[in-house]
Scaffold this active site. Structure first.
Site, PDB file in Angstrom:
ATOM      1  N   GLY A  46       0.818  -1.217   0.000  1.00  0.00           N
ATOM      2  CA  GLY A  46       0.000   0.000   0.000  1.00  0.00           C
ATOM      3  C   GLY A  46       0.850   1.265   0.000  1.00  0.00           C
ATOM      4  O   GLY A  46       0.609   2.181  -0.801  1.00  0.00           O
ATOM      5  N   THR A  77      -3.053 -10.709   3.774  1.00  0.00           N
ATOM      6  CA  THR A  77      -3.863 -11.916   3.549  1.00  0.00           C
ATOM      7  C   THR A  77      -3.004 -13.134   3.914  1.00  0.00           C
ATOM      8  O   THR A  77      -2.631 -13.921   3.053  1.00  0.00           O
ATOM      9  CB  THR A  77      -4.295 -12.004   2.076  1.00  0.00           C
ATOM     10  N   GLU A 126      10.079  -6.711  -3.352  1.00  0.00           N
ATOM     11  CA  GLU A 126      10.682  -5.845  -2.348  1.00  0.00           C
ATOM     12  C   GLU A 126      12.163  -5.641  -2.662  1.00  0.00           C
ATOM     13  O   GLU A 126      12.820  -6.513  -3.220  1.00  0.00           O
ATOM     14  CB  GLU A 126      10.474  -6.430  -0.958  1.00  0.00           C
ATOM     15  N   ASN A 131       3.434 -16.004  -8.970  1.00  0.00           N
ATOM     16  CA  ASN A 131       4.285 -16.306  -7.815  1.00  0.00           C
ATOM     17  C   ASN A 131       4.665 -17.780  -7.769  1.00  0.00           C
ATOM     18  O   ASN A 131       5.786 -18.131  -7.408  1.00  0.00           O
ATOM     19  CB  ASN A 131       3.591 -15.883  -6.513  1.00  0.00           C
ATOM     20  N   ARG A 140      14.313 -19.705 -24.395  1.00  0.00           N
ATOM     21  CA  ARG A 140      13.040 -20.194 -23.869  1.00  0.00           C
ATOM     22  C   ARG A 140      13.069 -20.272 -22.347  1.00  0.00           C
ATOM     23  O   ARG A 140      12.038 -20.205 -21.693  1.00  0.00           O
ATOM     24  CB  ARG A 140      12.736 -21.595 -24.439  1.00  0.00           C
ATOM     25  N   VAL A 169      20.014 -20.195  -0.139  1.00  0.00           N
ATOM     26  CA  VAL A 169      19.695 -20.961   1.068  1.00  0.00           C
ATOM     27  C   VAL A 169      18.183 -21.220   1.165  1.00  0.00           C
ATOM     28  O   VAL A 169      17.707 -21.866   2.090  1.00  0.00           O
ATOM     29  CB  VAL A 169      20.264 -20.216   2.299  1.00  0.00           C
ATOM     30  N   CYS A 203       5.319 -13.797   0.621  1.00  0.00           N
ATOM     31  CA  CYS A 203       4.294 -14.229  -0.334  1.00  0.00           C
ATOM     32  C   CYS A 203       4.490 -15.576  -1.016  1.00  0.00           C
ATOM     33  O   CYS A 203       3.513 -16.293  -1.206  1.00  0.00           O
ATOM     34  CB  CYS A 203       4.096 -13.145  -1.376  1.00  0.00           C
ATOM     35  N   ARG A 207      24.471 -17.547  -0.307  1.00  0.00           N
ATOM     36  CA  ARG A 207      24.025 -16.715  -1.431  1.00  0.00           C
ATOM     37  C   ARG A 207      25.001 -16.722  -2.595  1.00  0.00           C
ATOM     38  O   ARG A 207      24.718 -16.108  -3.632  1.00  0.00           O
ATOM     39  CB  ARG A 207      23.819 -15.268  -0.954  1.00  0.00           C
TER      40      ARG A 207
HETATM   41  P1  NAD Z   1       1.514  -5.642   5.319  1.00  0.00           P
HETATM   42  O1  NAD Z   1       1.218  -6.543   6.456  1.00  0.00           O
HETATM   43  O2  NAD Z   1       2.856  -4.989   5.208  1.00  0.00           O
HETATM   44  O3  NAD Z   1       0.428  -4.448   5.302  1.00  0.00           O
HETATM   45  C1  NAD Z   1      -0.929  -4.645   5.474  1.00  0.00           C
HETATM   46  C2  NAD Z   1      -1.479  -3.486   6.308  1.00  0.00           C
HETATM   47  O4  NAD Z   1      -2.913  -3.566   6.319  1.00  0.00           O
HETATM   48  C3  NAD Z   1      -1.047  -3.503   7.775  1.00  0.00           C
HETATM   49  O5  NAD Z   1      -0.373  -2.292   8.070  1.00  0.00           O
HETATM   50  C4  NAD Z   1      -2.356  -3.629   8.553  1.00  0.00           C
HETATM   51  O6  NAD Z   1      -2.379  -2.900   9.773  1.00  0.00           O
HETATM   52  C5  NAD Z   1      -3.358  -3.059   7.564  1.00  0.00           C
HETATM   53  N1  NAD Z   1      -4.742  -3.495   7.815  1.00  0.00           N
HETATM   54  C6  NAD Z   1      -5.214  -4.747   7.993  1.00  0.00           C
HETATM   55  N2  NAD Z   1      -6.546  -4.747   8.147  1.00  0.00           N
HETATM   56  C7  NAD Z   1      -6.936  -3.442   8.074  1.00  0.00           C
HETATM   57  C8  NAD Z   1      -8.195  -2.792   8.144  1.00  0.00           C
HETATM   58  N3  NAD Z   1      -9.328  -3.489   8.303  1.00  0.00           N
HETATM   59  N4  NAD Z   1      -8.223  -1.458   8.036  1.00  0.00           N
HETATM   60  C9  NAD Z   1      -7.090  -0.749   7.857  1.00  0.00           C
HETATM   61  N5  NAD Z   1      -5.865  -1.304   7.766  1.00  0.00           N
HETATM   62  C10 NAD Z   1      -5.796  -2.644   7.869  1.00  0.00           C
HETATM   63  O7  NAD Z   1       1.206  -6.481   3.999  1.00  0.00           O
HETATM   64  P2  NAD Z   1       1.823  -6.254   2.529  1.00  0.00           P
HETATM   65  O8  NAD Z   1       3.157  -6.909   2.428  1.00  0.00           O
HETATM   66  O9  NAD Z   1       1.688  -4.818   2.159  1.00  0.00           O
HETATM   67  O10 NAD Z   1       0.832  -7.140   1.664  1.00  0.00           O
HETATM   68  C11 NAD Z   1      -0.490  -6.740   1.422  1.00  0.00           C
HETATM   69  C12 NAD Z   1      -1.081  -7.614   0.332  1.00  0.00           C
HETATM   70  O11 NAD Z   1      -0.342  -7.450  -0.873  1.00  0.00           O
HETATM   71  C13 NAD Z   1      -1.033  -9.112   0.644  1.00  0.00           C
HETATM   72  O12 NAD Z   1      -2.197  -9.715   0.121  1.00  0.00           O
HETATM   73  C14 NAD Z   1       0.172  -9.594  -0.133  1.00  0.00           C
HETATM   74  O13 NAD Z   1       0.039 -10.950  -0.516  1.00  0.00           O
HETATM   75  C15 NAD Z   1       0.139  -8.712  -1.354  1.00  0.00           C
HETATM   76  N6  NAD Z   1       1.447  -8.482  -1.994  1.00  0.00           N
HETATM   77  C16 NAD Z   1       2.555  -8.237  -1.255  1.00  0.00           C
HETATM   78  C17 NAD Z   1       3.768  -7.968  -1.881  1.00  0.00           C
HETATM   79  C18 NAD Z   1       5.014  -7.675  -1.096  1.00  0.00           C
HETATM   80  O14 NAD Z   1       6.065  -7.552  -1.698  1.00  0.00           O
HETATM   81  N7  NAD Z   1       4.971  -7.551   0.210  1.00  0.00           N
HETATM   82  C19 NAD Z   1       3.824  -7.913  -3.272  1.00  0.00           C
HETATM   83  C20 NAD Z   1       2.669  -8.163  -4.007  1.00  0.00           C
HETATM   84  C21 NAD Z   1       1.482  -8.436  -3.357  1.00  0.00           C
HETATM   85  C1  UGA Z   2       7.987 -11.777  -5.145  1.00  0.00           C
HETATM   86  C2  UGA Z   2       7.770 -11.615  -6.650  1.00  0.00           C
HETATM   87  O1  UGA Z   2       9.037 -11.513  -7.289  1.00  0.00           O
HETATM   88  C3  UGA Z   2       6.936 -10.382  -6.943  1.00  0.00           C
HETATM   89  O2  UGA Z   2       6.670 -10.307  -8.331  1.00  0.00           O
HETATM   90  C4  UGA Z   2       5.627 -10.470  -6.172  1.00  0.00           C
HETATM   91  O3  UGA Z   2       4.862  -9.295  -6.362  1.00  0.00           O
HETATM   92  C5  UGA Z   2       5.917 -10.628  -4.700  1.00  0.00           C
HETATM   93  O4  UGA Z   2       6.730 -11.821  -4.501  1.00  0.00           O
HETATM   94  C6  UGA Z   2       4.698 -10.824  -3.861  1.00  0.00           C
HETATM   95  O5  UGA Z   2       3.667 -11.227  -4.349  1.00  0.00           O
HETATM   96  O6  UGA Z   2       4.864 -10.596  -2.662  1.00  0.00           O
HETATM   97  P1  UGA Z   2       9.580 -10.683  -3.319  1.00  0.00           P
HETATM   98  O7  UGA Z   2       9.164 -11.844  -2.486  1.00  0.00           O
HETATM   99  O8  UGA Z   2       9.481  -9.330  -2.749  1.00  0.00           O
HETATM  100  O9  UGA Z   2       8.739 -10.667  -4.692  1.00  0.00           O
HETATM  101  O10 UGA Z   2      11.103 -10.865  -3.773  1.00  0.00           O
HETATM  102  P2  UGA Z   2      11.807 -11.831  -4.853  1.00  0.00           P
HETATM  103  O11 UGA Z   2      12.841 -11.055  -5.530  1.00  0.00           O
HETATM  104  O12 UGA Z   2      10.833 -12.545  -5.687  1.00  0.00           O
HETATM  105  O13 UGA Z   2      12.550 -12.885  -3.915  1.00  0.00           O
HETATM  106  C7  UGA Z   2      11.835 -13.854  -3.176  1.00  0.00           C
HETATM  107  C8  UGA Z   2      12.815 -14.808  -2.527  1.00  0.00           C
HETATM  108  O14 UGA Z   2      13.411 -15.657  -3.500  1.00  0.00           O
HETATM  109  C9  UGA Z   2      13.968 -14.112  -1.801  1.00  0.00           C
HETATM  110  O15 UGA Z   2      14.263 -14.787  -0.609  1.00  0.00           O
HETATM  111  C10 UGA Z   2      15.113 -14.243  -2.792  1.00  0.00           C
HETATM  112  O16 UGA Z   2      16.360 -14.205  -2.167  1.00  0.00           O
HETATM  113  C11 UGA Z   2      14.810 -15.596  -3.394  1.00  0.00           C
HETATM  114  N1  UGA Z   2      15.411 -15.764  -4.741  1.00  0.00           N
HETATM  115  C12 UGA Z   2      14.979 -15.011  -5.776  1.00  0.00           C
HETATM  116  C13 UGA Z   2      16.395 -16.722  -4.935  1.00  0.00           C
HETATM  117  O17 UGA Z   2      16.795 -17.427  -3.992  1.00  0.00           O
HETATM  118  N2  UGA Z   2      16.932 -16.871  -6.185  1.00  0.00           N
HETATM  119  C14 UGA Z   2      16.514 -16.129  -7.241  1.00  0.00           C
HETATM  120  O18 UGA Z   2      17.045 -16.325  -8.358  1.00  0.00           O
HETATM  121  C15 UGA Z   2      15.516 -15.177  -7.025  1.00  0.00           C
END
Ligand code: NAD
Ligand code: UGA
Length: 467
Positions: free
Chosen positions: A15, A93, A168, A227, A263, A273, A279, A445
């Site tokens: 967010g 979630t 991230e 994912n 491909r 590791v 996620c 790593r």
């Molecule tokens: P997060 O835990 O960092 O953030 C979620 C936030 O929502 C928290 O701050 C929490 O307090 C707030 N929240 C929960 N219920 C609430 C409510 N009812 N009203 C107001 N605030 C509320 O989670 P995130 O990493 O940002 O992930 C959020 C979603 O995005 C998940 O479904 C995750 O799978 C997806 N996602 C995450 C990543 C990532 O890299 N972290 C990437 C793609 C998708």
């Molecule tokens: C991953 C996806 O890459 C995103 O596209 C997606 O939005 C996100 O999940 C999500 O849904 O949360 P993220 O988990 O932030 O992103 O980071 P990645 O770069 O994918 O790495 C995930 C893990 O895999 C890390 O621990 C990384 O070190 C590991 N990794 C990644 C490996 O061990 N080898 C690789 O070649 C790549």
């Protein structure tokens, strides 16, 4: 329909950065990010942008530019919902920890609470966007809640699915320059109009040919599929890393050789590791659960293997440390370089380091950790969450150091758990001189210079490299 006010519920890793970039790229749209966590909102509002709750390269500059202009962070959820024409749900979630589907299904309670709150507060039509990663067909449950729990005064809701693909550590670059933006919506004219409203937001900086529109179910399922495929690549190369170690092959050479096949492609083939992050595991478990609920056992088993392989990779890394150190690490200091699940983030969710530390603490090792961005409380919270031992025992067994040289001083072995760039630039001779001998390095790593370390005198183990 032109969007002037956006609300995003959930100021987390998705967010916060996502809305900051939308606000920066669309100065004509007011973006308000709300959260029930007051501390998190206060941190987003901290004048010192180095104190933002999420560490991402480049995020501070984006927030500094847009915050107070058209980007706002607030705990007043109702007000932001009321004022917005478009509401993103970006709440967590996580995997369910109770009841039916425990340990597999996604816990949708936070999403449901959001939907109920939107229904209660809305006084006019809203476009509700699923930004969180959700099981396929969640949109129908959300629609049901929105249509049936509100004031019943004819307000119309359109549900869109707009999954987030940022990784991230590279979130800002990914958001500024996404491979694609995916938007799923109803095939009705109203649904198409809602899709277009969101396309218009992204079109402020994303080329239209990279904005893909689909039906809702395809969009929801594409996120879980993406994912699953990404994690599967990591588990596939990690499976080969073990075979490489047994046969004298080098996994990096193998990865390069296969990656040059257009491909297959070269990305995401770095043996490690084990993958971490909030996620991959959660989403695959969710996929497995969904497949099982449709009776698709072979599909479920196929994807579950990705997780089984990953658990094995983490465990065998810890086992290798113990067996190499003459089958005992009891009382021995083992230094960890890195705790975050990957470099350039302070996020530690499901980081391999947590599980490796847990295994070594079971063997009575003394673990000392240095990570440039993760604070001590976070590391202890990660260990406490596993419930393997008491909080006191975790604090006794694991020491957190602010200085990497101090973490390594007197250690029998160093384990590299995160690929932070700074580890490559250390004075490894100095580190060697201050360690017990023989001095071991377990490079989880594959980032350090093998020849240099061996010359200094280290016994060096690199993931995926046979003798
Ligand atoms: P997060 O835990 O960092 O953030 C979620 C936030 O929502 C928290 O701050 C929490 O307090 C707030 N929240 C929960 N219920 C609430 C409510 N009812 N009203 C107001 N605030 C509320 O989670 P995130 O990493 O940002 O992930 C959020 C979603 O995005 C998940 O479904 C995750 O799978 C997806 N996602 C995450 C990543 C990532 O890299 N972290 C990437 C793609 C998708
Ligand atoms: C991953 C996806 O890459 C995103 O596209 C997606 O939005 C996100 O999940 C999500 O849904 O949360 P993220 O988990 O932030 O992103 O980071 P990645 O770069 O994918 O790495 C995930 C893990 O895999 C890390 O621990 C990384 O070190 C590991 N990794 C990644 C490996 O061990 N080898 C690789 O070649 C790549």
């Amino acid at each position: 329909m032109k969007i002037k006010n956006i609300c995003c519920i959930g100021a987390g890793y998705v967010g916060g950065p996502t809305m900051a970039v939308i606000a920066q790229k669309c100065p004509h749209i007011n973006v308000t990010v709300v959260d029930i966590n007051a501390d998190r909102i206060a941190a987003w509002n901290d004048e010192d942008v180095s104190k933002l709750p999420v560490y991402e390269p480049g995020l501070d500059a984006v927030v500094a530019e847009a915050r107070g202009r058209n980007l706002f962070f607030s705990t007043d959820v109702d007000k932001a919902i009321d004022e917005a024409e478009m509401i993103f749900m970006s709440v967590n979630t996580p995997t369910k920890t109770y009841g039916k589907g425990k340990g597999m299904a996604a816990d949708l309670k936070y999403i449901e609470l959001c939907a109920r709150q939107i229904a209660r507060v809305a006084k006019d039509d809203k476009i509700v966007v699923e930004k969180s990663t959700l099981p396929v067909r969640t949109a129908s449950a959300i629609k049901n809640i929105l249509d049936n729990t509100g004031n019943g005064n004819g307000i119309k809701f359109q549900i869109l699915s707009n999954p987030e693909f940022l990784a991230e550590g590279t979130a800002i670059a990914d958001l500024m320059n996404p491979d694609r933006v995916l938007i799923g919506g109803d095939t009705t004219p109203e649904g198409q109009e809602a899709i277009q409203a969101l396309v218009d937001v992204y079109a402020n900086w994303v080329p239209e040919e990279q904005i893909l529109t689909t039906n809702v179910w395809s969009s929801e399922l594409s996120k879980l599929t993406a994912n699953a495929f990404l994690a599967q690549r990591v588990s596939s190369i990690n499976a080969m890393s073990e075979l490489c170690e047994k046969t004298g092959a080098d996994v990096n050479e193998v990865a390069k050789a296969i990656g040059m096949d257009s491909r297959i492609g070269p990305k995401f083939l770095k043996a490690s590791v084990g993958f971490g992050g909030s996620c991959f595991q959660k989403d695959i478990l969710n996929l497995v659960y969904i497949a099982k609920t449709y009776g698709l056992d072979e599909v479920a088993d196929y994807w579950e293997q990705v997780i089984i392989m990953n658990d094995h990779q983490k465990r065998r890394f810890a086992d290798n440390i113990v067996s190499t150190l003459y089958n005992t690490v009891s009382g021995k200091k083992i230094a960890f370089l890195g705790w975050a699940f990957k470099k350039d983030t302070n996020d530690t969710r499901e980081s391999a380091a947590i599980y490796v530390a847990d295994d070594l603490l079971n063997e009575q090792a003394k673990v000392s950790v240095y990570d440039p961005k993760v604070v001590a409380e976070r590391m202890y919270a990660d260990l406490d969450y596993l419930n393997t031992r008491t909080a006191e025992e975790n604090r006794e067994g694991l020491e957190v150091c602010k200085d990497s040289y101090q973490a390594c001083e007197g250690a029998h072995a160093i384990a590299v758990l995160t690929e932070w760039d700074e580890f490559k630039t250390y004075d490894w001779k100095k580190i060697y001189d201050q360690m017990q001998k023989p001095a071991f390095v377990f490079d989880g790593r594959g980032i350090l210079d093998k020849e240099q370390l061996k010359e200094i005198g280290f016994v060096y183990y690199k993931i995926g490299e046979g003798e």
